[in-house]
Motif scaffolding. Sequence first.
Motif, PDB file in Angstrom:
ATOM      1  N   ALA A  82      -3.891   2.839   4.481  1.00 19.03           N
ATOM      2  CA  ALA A  82      -2.274   3.182   4.664  1.00 19.03           C
ATOM      3  C   ALA A  82      -2.255   4.637   5.507  1.00 19.03           C
ATOM      4  CB  ALA A  82      -1.627   2.812   3.552  1.00 19.03           C
ATOM      5  N   GLY A 128       4.761   8.485 -11.627  1.00 19.28           N
ATOM      6  CA  GLY A 128       4.573   7.097 -10.839  1.00 19.28           C
ATOM      7  C   GLY A 128       3.844   6.146 -11.549  1.00 19.28           C
ATOM      8  N   HIS A 129       3.142   6.642 -12.462  1.00 15.21           N
ATOM      9  CA  HIS A 129       2.117   5.361 -13.003  1.00 15.21           C
ATOM     10  C   HIS A 129       2.780   5.172 -14.387  1.00 15.21           C
ATOM     11  CE1 HIS A 129      -1.008   4.647 -10.225  1.00 15.21           C
ATOM     12  NE2 HIS A 129      -0.910   6.110  -9.832  1.00 15.21           N
ATOM     13  N   GLN A 169       9.836  -2.447  -2.228  1.00 14.64           N
ATOM     14  CA  GLN A 169       8.499  -1.698  -1.767  1.00 14.64           C
ATOM     15  C   GLN A 169       8.196  -2.075  -0.320  1.00 14.64           C
ATOM     16  OE1 GLN A 169       5.053  -1.653  -4.554  1.00 14.64           O
ATOM     17  NE2 GLN A 169       6.353  -2.869  -5.779  1.00 14.64           N
ATOM     18  N   ASN A 175       0.788  -1.045  -0.098  1.00 15.74           N
ATOM     19  CA  ASN A 175      -0.017   0.145   0.006  1.00 15.74           C
ATOM     20  C   ASN A 175       0.918   1.253  -0.015  1.00 15.74           C
ATOM     21  OD1 ASN A 175      -2.015  -1.619   0.154  1.00 15.74           O
ATOM     22  ND2 ASN A 175      -2.702  -1.381   2.151  1.00 15.74           N
ATOM     23  N   LEU A 176       1.893   1.311  -0.755  1.00 17.83           N
ATOM     24  CA  LEU A 176       2.625   2.662  -0.865  1.00 17.83           C
ATOM     25  C   LEU A 176       1.694   3.429  -1.861  1.00 17.83           C
ATOM     26  CD1 LEU A 176       6.159   1.207  -1.276  1.00 17.83           C
ATOM     27  CD2 LEU A 176       5.399   2.132   0.411  1.00 17.83           C
ATOM     28  N   PHE A 177       2.012   4.800  -1.540  1.00 22.52           N
ATOM     29  CA  PHE A 177       1.221   5.687  -2.274  1.00 22.52           C
ATOM     30  C   PHE A 177       2.197   5.809  -3.639  1.00 22.52           C
ATOM     31  CE2 PHE A 177       0.925   7.634   1.934  1.00 22.52           C
ATOM     32  CZ  PHE A 177       0.020   6.984   2.254  1.00 22.52           C
ATOM     33  N   PRO A 178       1.239   5.321  -5.000  1.00 20.12           N
ATOM     34  CA  PRO A 178       2.083   5.138  -6.200  1.00 20.12           C
ATOM     35  C   PRO A 178       2.238   6.549  -6.768  1.00 20.12           C
ATOM     36  CG  PRO A 178      -0.332   4.803  -6.521  1.00 20.12           C
ATOM     37  CD  PRO A 178      -0.116   4.926  -4.735  1.00 20.12           C
ATOM     38  N   GLN A 226      -4.532  10.831  -7.138  1.00 19.47           N
ATOM     39  CA  GLN A 226      -4.686   9.365  -7.571  1.00 19.47           C
ATOM     40  C   GLN A 226      -5.842   9.405  -8.778  1.00 19.47           C
ATOM     41  OE1 GLN A 226      -3.328   5.709  -5.613  1.00 19.47           O
ATOM     42  NE2 GLN A 226      -2.912   6.991  -4.181  1.00 19.47           N
ATOM     43  N   GLY A 265      -6.878  -0.038   0.126  1.00 17.18           N
ATOM     44  CA  GLY A 265      -5.552   0.063   0.957  1.00 17.18           C
ATOM     45  C   GLY A 265      -4.960   1.355   1.013  1.00 17.18           C
ATOM     46  N   GLN A 266      -5.245   2.064   0.024  1.00 19.97           N
ATOM     47  CA  GLN A 266      -4.731   3.574  -0.128  1.00 19.97           C
ATOM     48  C   GLN A 266      -5.039   4.175   1.075  1.00 19.97           C
ATOM     49  OE1 GLN A 266      -2.190   4.937  -2.468  1.00 19.97           O
ATOM     50  NE2 GLN A 266      -1.799   2.983  -2.423  1.00 19.97           N
TER      51      GLN A 266
END
Lengths: 256, 305
Positions: free
Chosen positions: B198, B295-296, A158, A103-106, B217, B194-195
């Motif tokens: 977290a 990041g994506h 990760q 669950n890292l922030f992507p 996001q 999950g985001q």
Amino acid sequence: MNAVVLQGIHKFYGPSGTGVHALRGIDLTIAKGEVCVAIGPSGSGKSTLLRCINQLETVSAGRVYLDGELQGYTEREGRFHPLPPAKVAAQRRRTGMVFQRFNLFPHMTAAQNIMEGPVQVKGLRRSEAREMALALLARVGLQGLHDRYPNQLSGGQQQRVAIARALAMEPGVMLFDEPTSALDPELVGEVLDVIKDLARSGMTMMLVTHEIGFAREVADHLVFMDQGTLVESGPPRELLANPQNPRTRAFLSKVL
Amino acid sequence: MTKTNDPGGGASPPVAGEAGGAVTLNVIVPPRHPGRWLAVVILALLALQMAQALAVNENFHWGVFWKHLFHPHVLRGVMWTLILTVAAMAVAMFVAISLVVMRDSDNPILRGLAWGWIWFFRGTPIYTQLLFWGLFAVLFPRLSLNLPFGPEIIGVETKWIVTPAMAAVLGLGFNESAYLTEIFRAGFKAIDRGQTEAAEALGMTRTRIWLRILMPQAMRTIIPPTGNETIGMLKMTSLVLAVPFTLDLMFATNAIANRIFLPIPLLMVAAFWYLAITSVLMVGQFWLERHFGRGHDLPATRGLS
Ligand SMILES: Nc1ncnc2c1ncn2[C@@H]1O[C@H](COP(=O)(O)OP(=O)(O)OP(=O)(O)O)[C@@H](O)[C@H]1O
Ligand SMILES: [Mg+2]
């Protein structure tokens, strides 16, 4: 002083009293600096128990104390009054959680992931938080990878960033929910090594894992859960070598 | 990092590999695409022919086109069309974000209100809504804050607040908000649960989780359809005649065309400006997508997700 005290925890999912009875009266204490490892079959309530400790789930009955403070409620004349969301958020700072799926922030780099809590929650200055992030990355063996986004890191890397992110809040208790279950076998070791280091440094931890060998090595206290109850607990070597309860014996015979 | 292709041909020079030893990179000859070249030639010929047909055709009155392209009324129309588009989209986004939060809230009254808003504004034609906003000042001549059944605290003539420009912006914005809400909601729904967990586990409050974790996001999935909606809005502004609001680009070119009895060149003027604005918007969208794709859109290595 005990870092974590659980008294008579019950948890129902769904309408109270009729849904899934996931926890059925759990009593557990974890002393400061102690490592408590929970094992048990799938669906036995291990994740639910961890999530009740940091209030990702609300308990249906019973009390959770961290450092002697009741979590989630104030109790007056035998009644529970829920704390406002801001207070609950503040209480969560006592615990750090590491998830099975990282669950890292992507949309943030490794360093930004680690800085997010200190900057947004604690109000640390960015420069200080960045220094802290770099130090933590070094501590988990990832120096130089601060500018990588999560999808440029391996699973093991990760998960180590996720551990660093949780540590950045300087929690009193670390909670790990199957931290290596989503990893390829050759990556499991690097994450377990970081957790072992943490245990040695005196961090209070509660850990759910299927790695029985690892549990034997790091645990001060091993608990076996089944169907929402704490079936058996004790020092890991004794419990694993000589389980008293037939359900523990059945489970261990399958996984050992 | 020893990946490269060698455009020059011939044996490529040895490059220092990561382990320190010399690595000879592969010589890659770019594949040829004769079919593409053939297509380019055919399309170019067709385009030339069409351009010629347009340029020499008397019926298009290119002189009139050039004379009116930068006519002051046309330029004023471009400005107003831009203002209406931007203002209406801003209103729509603000309302839509509120509606998304309301639809997600624990409060059944807020949820019901949001549902009703979307039901109404999506279920009635925009033209009708604009007519209604134009008549608002007739229906409610005075806007005032009263004590219940008591005297007025403050009040103002409606026509000073709901001017035609305001009516146009509100009409277009409220209508659009209903569509944007669905787009935004889909964007937020696509984010893994999950985001939030977290972020909660770090002790972040709900507002901060929305602003720092979920919004950036969601943007990634929200921007392309919202870009579409913005371009749609640009063209929808031509409906504000219903209010009636008469300063936009479409009205300006129509007015000139009716005066000089030459609709075609002025339609071309309008089309030119709509295309020009759309192109600018598309550039903006490109930059936004790049920003929120960070990041994506990078090449993923190993690991999950
Ligand atoms: N959100 C939920 N809604 C309803 N039931 C749930 C929910 N989460 C868990 N449960 C149920 O509660 C019980 C305990 O689940 P939990 O995830 O805590 O088990 P676990 O011991 O962590 O299992 P695993 O080893 O598979 O992770 C299971 O029966 C599960 O189906
Ligand atoms: Mg679990």
